[in-house]
Design a protein around this motif. Structure first.
Motif, PDB file in Angstrom:
ATOM      1  N   GLY A  59       0.797  -1.229   0.000  1.00  0.00           N
ATOM      2  CA  GLY A  59       0.000   0.000   0.000  1.00  0.00           C
ATOM      3  C   GLY A  59       0.820   1.264   0.000  1.00  0.00           C
ATOM      4  N   VAL A  60       2.003   1.218  -0.623  1.00  0.00           N
ATOM      5  CA  VAL A  60       2.865   2.397  -0.707  1.00  0.00           C
ATOM      6  C   VAL A  60       3.294   2.592  -2.154  1.00  0.00           C
ATOM      7  CG1 VAL A  60       3.720   2.136   1.662  1.00  0.00           C
ATOM      8  CG2 VAL A  60       4.999   1.104  -0.224  1.00  0.00           C
ATOM      9  N   SER A  61       3.829   3.760  -2.455  1.00  0.00           N
ATOM     10  CA  SER A  61       4.358   3.990  -3.796  1.00  0.00           C
ATOM     11  C   SER A  61       5.720   3.328  -3.917  1.00  0.00           C
ATOM     12  CB  SER A  61       4.485   5.491  -4.071  1.00  0.00           C
ATOM     13  OG  SER A  61       5.507   6.045  -3.265  1.00  0.00           O
ATOM     14  N   LEU A  62       6.094   3.006  -5.138  1.00  0.00           N
ATOM     15  CA  LEU A  62       7.418   2.435  -5.395  1.00  0.00           C
ATOM     16  C   LEU A  62       8.507   3.380  -4.887  1.00  0.00           C
ATOM     17  CD1 LEU A  62       9.202   0.247  -6.733  1.00  0.00           C
ATOM     18  CD2 LEU A  62       8.982   1.519  -8.860  1.00  0.00           C
ATOM     19  N   ALA A  63       8.325   4.668  -5.121  1.00  0.00           N
ATOM     20  CA  ALA A  63       9.330   5.652  -4.702  1.00  0.00           C
ATOM     21  C   ALA A  63       9.574   5.610  -3.197  1.00  0.00           C
ATOM     22  CB  ALA A  63       8.905   7.052  -5.132  1.00  0.00           C
ATOM     23  N   SER A  64       8.524   5.342  -2.408  1.00  0.00           N
ATOM     24  CA  SER A  64       8.683   5.352  -0.949  1.00  0.00           C
ATOM     25  C   SER A  64       9.553   4.204  -0.449  1.00  0.00           C
ATOM     26  CB  SER A  64       7.322   5.343  -0.255  1.00  0.00           C
ATOM     27  OG  SER A  64       6.715   4.072  -0.382  1.00  0.00           O
ATOM     28  N   LEU A  65       9.718   3.143  -1.247  1.00  0.00           N
ATOM     29  CA  LEU A  65      10.600   2.050  -0.834  1.00  0.00           C
ATOM     30  C   LEU A  65      12.055   2.501  -0.772  1.00  0.00           C
ATOM     31  CD1 LEU A  65       9.232  -1.053  -2.784  1.00  0.00           C
ATOM     32  CD2 LEU A  65       8.762  -0.372  -0.418  1.00  0.00           C
ATOM     33  N   PHE A  66      12.387   3.560  -1.491  1.00  0.00           N
ATOM     34  CA  PHE A  66      13.772   4.049  -1.541  1.00  0.00           C
ATOM     35  C   PHE A  66      14.056   5.113  -0.495  1.00  0.00           C
ATOM     36  CE2 PHE A  66      12.782   2.415  -5.728  1.00  0.00           C
ATOM     37  CZ  PHE A  66      13.868   1.604  -5.975  1.00  0.00           C
ATOM     38  N   SER A  67      13.071   5.426   0.342  1.00  0.00           N
ATOM     39  CA  SER A  67      13.242   6.452   1.366  1.00  0.00           C
ATOM     40  C   SER A  67      13.485   5.804   2.717  1.00  0.00           C
ATOM     41  CB  SER A  67      11.980   7.326   1.465  1.00  0.00           C
ATOM     42  OG  SER A  67      11.769   8.010   0.267  1.00  0.00           O
ATOM     43  N   GLU A  68      14.486   6.296   3.411  1.00  0.00           N
ATOM     44  CA  GLU A  68      14.749   5.797   4.756  1.00  0.00           C
ATOM     45  C   GLU A  68      13.652   6.266   5.690  1.00  0.00           C
ATOM     46  OE1 GLU A  68      18.767   5.823   6.450  1.00  0.00           O
ATOM     47  OE2 GLU A  68      19.366   6.818   4.600  1.00  0.00           O
ATOM     48  N   GLU A  69      13.364   5.444   6.699  1.00  0.00           N
ATOM     49  CA  GLU A  69      12.426   5.874   7.727  1.00  0.00           C
ATOM     50  C   GLU A  69      13.106   6.982   8.514  1.00  0.00           C
ATOM     51  OE1 GLU A  69       9.905   2.594   9.415  1.00  0.00           O
ATOM     52  OE2 GLU A  69      11.639   1.483   8.689  1.00  0.00           O
ATOM     53  N   THR A  70      12.344   8.040   8.797  1.00  0.00           N
ATOM     54  CA  THR A  70      12.970   9.227   9.386  1.00  0.00           C
ATOM     55  C   THR A  70      12.381   9.600  10.743  1.00  0.00           C
ATOM     56  OG1 THR A  70      11.422  10.565   8.112  1.00  0.00           O
ATOM     57  CG2 THR A  70      13.611  10.221   7.156  1.00  0.00           C
ATOM     58  N   ALA A  71      11.709   8.680  11.395  1.00  0.00           N
ATOM     59  CA  ALA A  71      11.056   8.997  12.666  1.00  0.00           C
ATOM     60  C   ALA A  71      12.058   9.483  13.717  1.00  0.00           C
ATOM     61  CB  ALA A  71      10.305   7.783  13.196  1.00  0.00           C
ATOM     62  N   GLU A  72      13.247   8.871  13.737  1.00  0.00           N
ATOM     63  CA  GLU A  72      14.213   9.247  14.765  1.00  0.00           C
ATOM     64  C   GLU A  72      15.144  10.377  14.332  1.00  0.00           C
ATOM     65  OE1 GLU A  72      15.777   6.099  12.158  1.00  0.00           O
ATOM     66  OE2 GLU A  72      14.010   6.141  13.404  1.00  0.00           O
ATOM     67  N   LYS A  73      15.045  10.802  13.084  1.00  0.00           N
ATOM     68  CA  LYS A  73      15.917  11.859  12.580  1.00  0.00           C
ATOM     69  C   LYS A  73      15.108  13.116  12.283  1.00  0.00           C
ATOM     70  CE  LYS A  73      18.221   8.666   9.543  1.00  0.00           C
ATOM     71  NZ  LYS A  73      18.715   8.527   8.205  1.00  0.00           N
ATOM     72  N   ALA A  74      15.784  14.261  12.301  1.00  0.00           N
ATOM     73  CA  ALA A  74      15.137  15.499  11.877  1.00  0.00           C
ATOM     74  C   ALA A  74      14.949  15.427  10.363  1.00  0.00           C
ATOM     75  CB  ALA A  74      15.996  16.694  12.268  1.00  0.00           C
ATOM     76  N   VAL A  75      13.770  15.800   9.902  1.00  0.00           N
ATOM     77  CA  VAL A  75      13.461  15.754   8.474  1.00  0.00           C
ATOM     78  C   VAL A  75      13.851  17.083   7.841  1.00  0.00           C
ATOM     79  CG1 VAL A  75      11.604  15.522   6.799  1.00  0.00           C
ATOM     80  CG2 VAL A  75      11.592  14.129   8.860  1.00  0.00           C
ATOM     81  N   SER A  76      14.570  17.007   6.734  1.00  0.00           N
ATOM     82  CA  SER A  76      15.015  18.210   6.042  1.00  0.00           C
ATOM     83  C   SER A  76      14.262  18.366   4.726  1.00  0.00           C
ATOM     84  CB  SER A  76      16.514  18.110   5.750  1.00  0.00           C
ATOM     85  OG  SER A  76      16.923  19.199   4.930  1.00  0.00           O
ATOM     86  N   PRO A  77      13.939  19.597   4.335  1.00  0.00           N
ATOM     87  CA  PRO A  77      13.298  19.817   3.045  1.00  0.00           C
ATOM     88  C   PRO A  77      14.296  19.774   1.881  1.00  0.00           C
ATOM     89  CG  PRO A  77      13.607  21.909   4.152  1.00  0.00           C
ATOM     90  CD  PRO A  77      14.066  20.836   5.110  1.00  0.00           C
ATOM     91  N   LEU A  78      15.577  19.574   2.188  1.00  0.00           N
ATOM     92  CA  LEU A  78      16.616  19.570   1.157  1.00  0.00           C
ATOM     93  C   LEU A  78      17.214  18.177   1.014  1.00  0.00           C
ATOM     94  CD1 LEU A  78      18.524  21.060  -0.824  1.00  0.00           C
ATOM     95  CD2 LEU A  78      20.010  21.499   1.162  1.00  0.00           C
TER      96      LEU A  78
END
Length: 194
Positions: A59-78
């Motif tokens: 139930g996710v996009s293919l692109a989202s498989l290439f993204s690291e989970e970021t719950a424990e990290k600060a998310v950057s717009p860059l």
């Protein structure tokens, strides 16, 4: 972390967060239990077709498989160029660079693809659990894209919009690489699977 390791971690995490056993994900995706197990242990490189089936079943996009989970990290717009993950399809050799910042929460995801000469990739999405709108903007080369039986010939500057459905075939009929930008927007289907 290399991309096979990232994909392994991401697929395993998504499967477990949905409470799916390997058998359940295999049944939903049409990918064998043994193949999923090898992918989750980073012992094999999944093809684009297999990743598409797994993403749909999760139930996710293919692109989202290439993204690291970021719950424990600060998310950057860059997303700096040197930090953008690049993945190569082991079957066709096409290269996919994830351009969008991971975990930023935008409804649009961007990727750059370099598609090798004479190669094809077929995505069969028989049971879409998410509705994905996609646009392909050709930067260089030529691509033939077949969407549910209709073939579009794209040249540099052309842009093709589509809603992903039953089957899509990407084919580079030339002797030169093609390069294009992919923009995706995904949302859960009103009739998505549990």
């Amino acid at each position: 972390m290399n991309l096979d390791t990232l994909l392994a971690k991401r697929i395993r995490s998504l499967r477990k967060s949905r409470g799916y056993a390997l058998e359940t994900l295999a049944e939903l995706s049409g990918v064998s239990r043994s193949m999923i197990s090898l992918i989750e242990r980073a012992e094999t490189s999944a093809t684009a077709t297999v990743l598409g089936k797994l993403a749909d079943a999760l139930g996710v996009s293919l692109a989202s498989l290439f993204s690291e989970e970021t719950a424990e990290k600060a998310v950057s717009p860059l997303a700096r160029s040197e930090a953008q993950p690049v993945w190569q399809d082991p079957a066709s050799g096409y290269l996919r660079r994830q351009l969008s910042p991971p975990g930023y929460g935008t409804p649009i995801e961007l990727a750059e693809v370099i598609f090798m000469p004479g190669q094809s990739v077929t995505f069969d999405n028989a049971m879409r659990s998410i509705v994905t709108h996609q646009q392909i903007w050709m930067l260089a080369g030529e691509m033939h894209i077949t969407v549910e039986g209709q073939t579009w010939q794209l040249q540099p500057g052309d842009c093709l919009a589509m809603t992903l459905g039953q089957q899509i075939v990407f084919h580079n009929p030339t002797s030169s690489s093609a390069r294009y930008l992919v923009a995706l927007s995904a949302q859960p289907s009103a009739t998505g699977r549990p």
